[in-house]
Design an enzyme around this catalytic site. Structure first.
Site, PDB file in Angstrom:
ATOM      1  CG  HIS A 103      -1.653  -1.265   1.442  1.00  0.00           C
ATOM      2  ND1 HIS A 103      -2.581  -1.748   0.551  1.00  0.00           N
ATOM      3  CD2 HIS A 103      -1.570  -2.193   2.427  1.00  0.00           C
ATOM      4  CE1 HIS A 103      -3.041  -2.905   0.988  1.00  0.00           C
ATOM      5  NE2 HIS A 103      -2.437  -3.192   2.122  1.00  0.00           N
ATOM      6  CD  GLU A 120      -2.892  -4.151   5.745  1.00  0.00           C
ATOM      7  OE1 GLU A 120      -4.117  -4.056   5.569  1.00  0.00           O
ATOM      8  OE2 GLU A 120      -2.151  -4.739   4.952  1.00  0.00           O
ATOM      9  CG  HIS A 178       1.285  -6.859   3.078  1.00  0.00           C
ATOM     10  ND1 HIS A 178       1.526  -5.564   2.657  1.00  0.00           N
ATOM     11  CD2 HIS A 178      -0.063  -7.005   3.065  1.00  0.00           C
ATOM     12  CE1 HIS A 178       0.374  -4.964   2.420  1.00  0.00           C
ATOM     13  NE2 HIS A 178      -0.604  -5.820   2.646  1.00  0.00           N
ATOM     14  NE  ARG A 198      -4.713  -8.545  -6.918  1.00  0.00           N
ATOM     15  CZ  ARG A 198      -5.768  -7.931  -7.455  1.00  0.00           C
ATOM     16  NH1 ARG A 198      -5.757  -7.555  -8.719  1.00  0.00           N
ATOM     17  NH2 ARG A 198      -6.846  -7.706  -6.736  1.00  0.00           N
TER      18      ARG A 198
END
Length: 323
Positions: A103, A120, A178, A198
């Site tokens: 991200h 996150e 990740h 992605r």
């Protein structure tokens, strides 16, 4: 505003990699065998959580924010974020490996997408034998080395794999590559953002037989190519207190294991408080209203609450708020 424990209808999402644990483990009302996510608390446009209990039943989270502002969010939270709810709360079931992704940070996300970035954290609720996550690289990598492995379809050779068990907690900073591995059920707390790059998807095809979109070029300037062991969270598990897990500019998360009756002071907290139950069950009371909270459920306590009473026999909770 009436400050009571507010519960919401879960927003269930089918995913190519999803499974049945949200039903089997968390007793979500689903029939699909590819349900990957339960959005517990969301103000993302098109996916806004709706209240299921009490005086605000039938209203959605955005209506409550627009009406009550700082009374709900906390005055300093409202000053900082306005009417945008700053975090998104999920439970995730990965029957298959998720795509490898990352991200962007706030500045890049704002410039490209007019959005927040996405920091996150994950709390592992259950993991099959041998289950693992991908977090970061296994060595420092140059941009050229990364793109070379990507073209050669050997990116996995550069990645760091972490075996996981219940209670393991990971903090995923922006830029960190990740992926959640097959066999993992987890709770996720994140900035409100749906911006994901992605970079590798194991050449999988969707239900229509198409390869899913990759964001190769967008990702190049967003990736942190250095090896950093800054993701595994160490925390204490003292009972009947808030044990610090992750405190960052975007959210604070503490671990609480409640045995008996805990009277928890919120009077100095200028923020809403969220409780996610990750094990057992508890009764949560504030404003004279008591709600049961069982494993796999989430509730919101408005900022106006001065205290909360939690009654449980060994329930494990994640307490989330804005610092």
């Amino acid at each position: 505003m009436k400050s009571y424990p507010v519960k919401f209808v879960p927003i269930l999402k089918e995913r190519l990699w999803g499974g049945t644990k949200l039903h089997d483990e968390l007793e979500k009302e689903i029939e699909s065998d590819i349900t990957g996510e339960s959005w517990e608390l969301s103000a993302v446009k098109g996916d806004v959580s709706v209240v299921i209990n009490g005086d605000y039943k039938g209203k959605d989270l955005q209506e409550l924010i627009d009406t009550y502002k700082g009374e709900l969010l906390g005055e300093h939270v409202f000053e900082r974020f306005g009417s945008e709810f700053p975090i998104l709360i999920k439970f995730i079931d990965a029957r298959q490996d998720l795509s490898i992704q990352l991200h962007p940070h706030d500045d890049l996300a704002r410039e490209r997408h007019n959005s927040f970035g996405k920091t996150e954290m994950w709390y592992i609720m259950q993991a099959d034998e041998g289950a693992e996550l991908i977090v970061g690289f296994n060595k420092d990598v140059s941009r050229e080395e990364y793109t070379g492995h990507l073209k050669a379809n050997t990116l996995t050779e550069l990645l760091n794999y972490e075996k996981v068990k219940e209670g393991d907690t990971f903090f995923i900073r922006t830029g960190k590559v990740h992926a959640i591995g097959a066999g993992v059920l987890l709770a996720e707390i994140q900035q409100t953002s749906d911006i994901t790059y992605r970079i590798y998807d194991f050449n999988r095809r969707d239900k229509d037989g198409k390869l899913r979109e990759l964001h190769t070029e967008l990702a190049l300037d967003a990736i942190d190519y250095t090896k950093k062991d800054d993701f595994k969270v160490s925390y204490t598990r003292e009972k009947n207190v808030s044990n610090k897990m992750v405190h960052c500019p975007y959210f604070n998360t503490d671990y609480m294991e409640v045995e008996g009756h805990l009277e928890h002071d919120l009077s100095q907290r200028d923020s809403f408080t969220i409780y996610m139950c990750v094990e057992g069950s508890a009764a949560v009371e504030t404003g004279g209203v008591r709600e049961q909270l069982r494993r796999g459920e989430t509730l919101l306590v408005p900022a106006g609450a001065d205290k909360v009473d939690i009654i449980a026999e060994g329930a494990k909770l994640l307490e989330v708020f804005i610092g």
